[in-house]
Design a protein around this motif. Structure first.
Motif, short mmCIF file in Angstrom:
data_model
loop_
_atom_site.label_atom_id
_atom_site.label_comp_id
_atom_site.label_asym_id
_atom_site.label_seq_id
_atom_site.Cartn_x
_atom_site.Cartn_y
_atom_site.Cartn_z
N VAL A 12 -7.16 -1.77 -1.89
CA VAL A 12 -7.26 -3.26 -1.64
C VAL A 12 -6.42 -3.43 -0.17
CG1 VAL A 12 -6.15 -5.39 -2.23
CG2 VAL A 12 -7.34 -4.21 -4.05
N ILE A 13 -5.38 -2.69 0.04
CA ILE A 13 -4.60 -2.95 1.27
C ILE A 13 -5.22 -2.46 2.26
CG2 ILE A 13 -2.59 -2.09 2.57
CD1 ILE A 13 -1.02 -2.15 -0.02
N LEU A 14 -6.23 -1.32 2.36
CA LEU A 14 -6.94 -0.87 3.33
C LEU A 14 -8.15 -1.64 3.46
CD1 LEU A 14 -7.98 1.36 5.40
CD2 LEU A 14 -9.13 2.53 3.42
N SER A 15 -8.70 -2.19 2.59
CA SER A 15 -9.64 -3.18 2.72
C SER A 15 -9.40 -4.39 3.53
CB SER A 15 -10.51 -3.56 1.28
OG SER A 15 -10.90 -2.51 0.65
N ALA A 16 -8.19 -4.72 2.99
CA ALA A 16 -7.50 -5.91 3.72
C ALA A 16 -7.51 -5.96 5.27
CB ALA A 16 -6.33 -6.57 2.95
N SER A 128 -3.06 3.84 8.35
CA SER A 128 -3.36 4.00 6.83
C SER A 128 -3.08 5.52 6.41
CB SER A 128 -4.80 3.62 6.61
OG SER A 128 -5.01 2.48 6.90
N ALA A 129 -3.32 6.52 7.19
CA ALA A 129 -3.27 7.87 7.08
C ALA A 129 -1.84 8.11 6.68
CB ALA A 129 -3.94 8.77 7.96
N PHE A 130 -1.14 7.78 7.70
CA PHE A 130 0.40 8.04 7.77
C PHE A 130 1.17 7.35 6.79
CE2 PHE A 130 -0.41 10.28 11.86
CZ PHE A 130 0.18 11.38 11.57
N GLY A 131 0.43 6.16 6.59
CA GLY A 131 1.18 4.94 5.73
C GLY A 131 1.09 5.57 4.06
N GLY A 132 0.01 6.48 3.95
CA GLY A 132 -0.14 6.86 2.34
C GLY A 132 -1.14 6.19 1.77
N LYS A 142 8.98 16.99 5.69
CA LYS A 142 10.03 16.04 6.44
C LYS A 142 9.46 15.22 7.44
CE LYS A 142 14.07 18.11 3.73
NZ LYS A 142 15.35 18.53 4.06
N MET A 143 8.80 16.22 8.22
CA MET A 143 8.55 15.56 9.59
C MET A 143 7.42 14.56 9.50
SD MET A 143 7.12 17.40 13.25
CE MET A 143 8.70 17.98 13.48
N VAL A 144 6.38 14.61 8.99
CA VAL A 144 5.33 13.71 8.44
C VAL A 144 6.01 12.69 7.76
CG1 VAL A 144 3.04 13.41 7.30
CG2 VAL A 144 3.70 15.78 8.54
N ALA A 145 6.82 12.77 6.84
CA ALA A 145 7.40 11.73 5.87
C ALA A 145 8.34 10.87 7.02
CB ALA A 145 8.26 12.31 5.02
N ALA A 146 9.07 11.35 7.87
CA ALA A 146 9.74 10.69 8.95
C ALA A 146 8.86 9.90 9.80
CB ALA A 146 10.56 11.64 9.80
N ILE A 147 7.53 10.72 10.27
CA ILE A 147 6.50 9.84 10.96
C ILE A 147 6.10 8.70 10.20
CG2 ILE A 147 4.37 10.04 12.15
CD1 ILE A 147 5.06 12.78 12.87
N SER A 148 5.76 8.76 8.84
CA SER A 148 5.13 7.67 8.17
C SER A 148 6.22 6.51 8.24
CB SER A 148 5.15 8.23 6.88
OG SER A 148 6.18 8.15 6.12
N ARG A 154 2.77 1.70 5.88
CA ARG A 154 3.64 2.52 4.46
C ARG A 154 4.69 1.18 4.08
NH1 ARG A 154 9.12 5.45 5.35
NH2 ARG A 154 9.68 5.50 2.93
N TRP A 155 4.95 0.44 4.96
CA TRP A 155 6.30 -0.49 4.37
C TRP A 155 5.55 -1.94 3.51
CZ3 TRP A 155 10.81 0.94 4.44
CH2 TRP A 155 11.21 1.67 5.44
N ILE A 156 4.10 -2.01 3.80
CA ILE A 156 3.45 -2.95 2.96
C ILE A 156 3.15 -2.24 1.66
CG2 ILE A 156 1.15 -4.03 2.80
CD1 ILE A 156 1.19 -3.96 5.99
N MET A 157 2.87 -0.95 1.51
CA MET A 157 2.78 -0.14 0.39
C MET A 157 3.91 -0.43 -0.42
SD MET A 157 -0.66 1.52 0.07
CE MET A 157 -0.17 3.19 -0.78
N GLU A 158 5.11 0.19 0.47
CA GLU A 158 6.37 0.43 -0.31
C GLU A 158 6.76 -1.16 -0.90
OE1 GLU A 158 10.15 2.46 -1.04
OE2 GLU A 158 8.03 3.24 -0.34
#
Length: 201
Positions: A12-16, A128-132, A142-148, A154-158
């Protein structure tokens, strides 16, 4: 959290976010431009032209995604927070507002619907990819998690998952006002860059 619920929220977030493409089509799609030549000669301020497209796209998106969330929760039993559903609706609707403003801004900047649609998709897919959205990035190191952490998605999902599963509203106001602020910035850029002649030619 089941994968059913995870993708119920993330898709839903991606579609929005992809309402950006609807905004570019509503603003500068070929058939629309041909019908709107009268707007150049109408005695109206130029902001009324692009704002009308933002508002119409936002209303369409709000009605569509509000329906999807309500139907998803009560008929398909996707967990959208139960009694906290109005807060998820707020987040998604603010995301729709931002997408509507961003898509319109890209049209104003580029003056072409196809370019605006193509270029707008790149940051959406990256964020979207880095936001999960598609999968959890924490399993990639850890590096990819830090980039996210740099991805607004990511913050919208969180924020959404904290509200749904933890009853935690700490991120609600920051996310809401960030999306509202970004929308206002897009509208200001529209005002500075919009040329009515590009709207019809």
């Amino acid at each position: 959290m089941s994968s059913y619920d995870y993708y119920g929220v993330s898709m839903v977030i991606l579609s929005a976010l992809l309402i950006i493409m609807t905004a570019t089509n509503a603003f500068m799609e070929g058939r629309v431009k041909q019908a709107n030549i009268r707007m150049i000669y109408a005695p109206i301020p130029k902001f009324e032209i692009y704002l009308s497209k933002i508002i119409s796209t936002y209303i369409l998106g709000t009605l569509a995604f509000s329906s999807i969330l309500i139907i998803g929760q009560y008929f398909f039993y996707i967990n959208y927070g139960g009694t906290n559903l109005p807060y998820i609706l707020l987040i998604v609707n603010m995301l729709v507002l931002f997408g509507s403003c961003f898509g319109t801004m890209m049209c104003c900047l580029l003056g072409d619907e196809e370019k605006a649609s193509s270029i707008s998709q790149l940051p959406v897919l990256l964020f979207s990819a880095f936001g999960g959205i598609f999968f959890s990035v924490y399993g990639l190191g850890k590096m990819v998690a830090a980039i996210s952490c740099l991805s607004p998605v990511r913050w919208i999902m969180e924020c959404a998952f904290r509200i749904i599963y933890d009853n935690d509203f700490a991120l609600l106001l920051p996310v809401t006002f960030s999306l509202l602020g970004a929308s206002i910035v897009c509208i200001v850029i529209c005002q500075l860059t919009f040329k009515p002649e590009e709207f019809t030619c």
